[in-house]
Design an enzyme around this catalytic site. Sequence first.
Site: not given
Length: 300
Positions: A144-145
């Site tokens: 995930d970012r």
Amino acid sequence: MQVQPPLSLPLPVRDGIAPSYIWIPEGHWDNVFSFLQDHFPDVSASTWLARLDKHEVVDQHGKVLLADSAVKRGMCIYYYREIENETPIPFHEEILFQDEHLLVVDKPHFLPVIPSGRFLQETLLVRLKKNTGLMDLTPIHRLDRETAGVMLFSHNPSTRGQYQSMFQRKSMAKTYHAVARHLPELVFPLRHCSRMEEAEKFFVMREVAGMANSETLVDIKERRGEYSLYQLQPVTGRKHQLRLHMSSLGAPIVNDAFYPVALPCKADDFSAPLQLLAKSICFDDPITGAKRYFESKKSL
């Protein structure tokens, strides 16, 4: 309708970014310009005209397309995607390892892995291509970012499938660290299993009744007053699995903007990163058979 691009790109990689493409669907448009305006309403007419004037829009054969060029179903149009005033991410990645097959990177919080939405240049993939010159880089797993830590890339197309299949078979051990509220009512280590599905609200997941399709091993690595540093080992790899599982246990990960409740979209608060770190990954190399172990230099 075709959905894959031709094997060879008719436009070169520029500033670490491969050209984008779109297949012409069924329909009628007077010319290339009207099609582009119709399919990309958020991009101004002047922007498309400038790209066309610079000969940066071509078909799958590399033929330059002008504003009045004809379009028909089955054509593939290539162009360079651009984002004006892209927000800089003030954190930097670190290369941990490189051989003829793999590039292993320590990803910072907030940095997306691949271009999407409002991020293009400020993505891990584009930064690495520009800094290493490895134009065949491809991430072979997800992160995930908002999550920091160990990230693996393939840069050798001839061996990429062997590493990708390793992840698909789940024949590796991944360990994450997370900071969340201490749970004195639970006995650790524990195994959390649940059935995860897409929620009605965009982008988030939820747990529902039914046969489990997600599994995480949870242990406490260190007590920190009202909080604990947890060690999380995902057995499966569902989207947002660790974040949802910790929330379901009653200990949402510190600074999580999605669980237990998705907060309204707002600008990133760089002073409050999600307290989730992909700490290490271990596997038997599918080519050499050697034991591979990579660990993030970061800590929470």
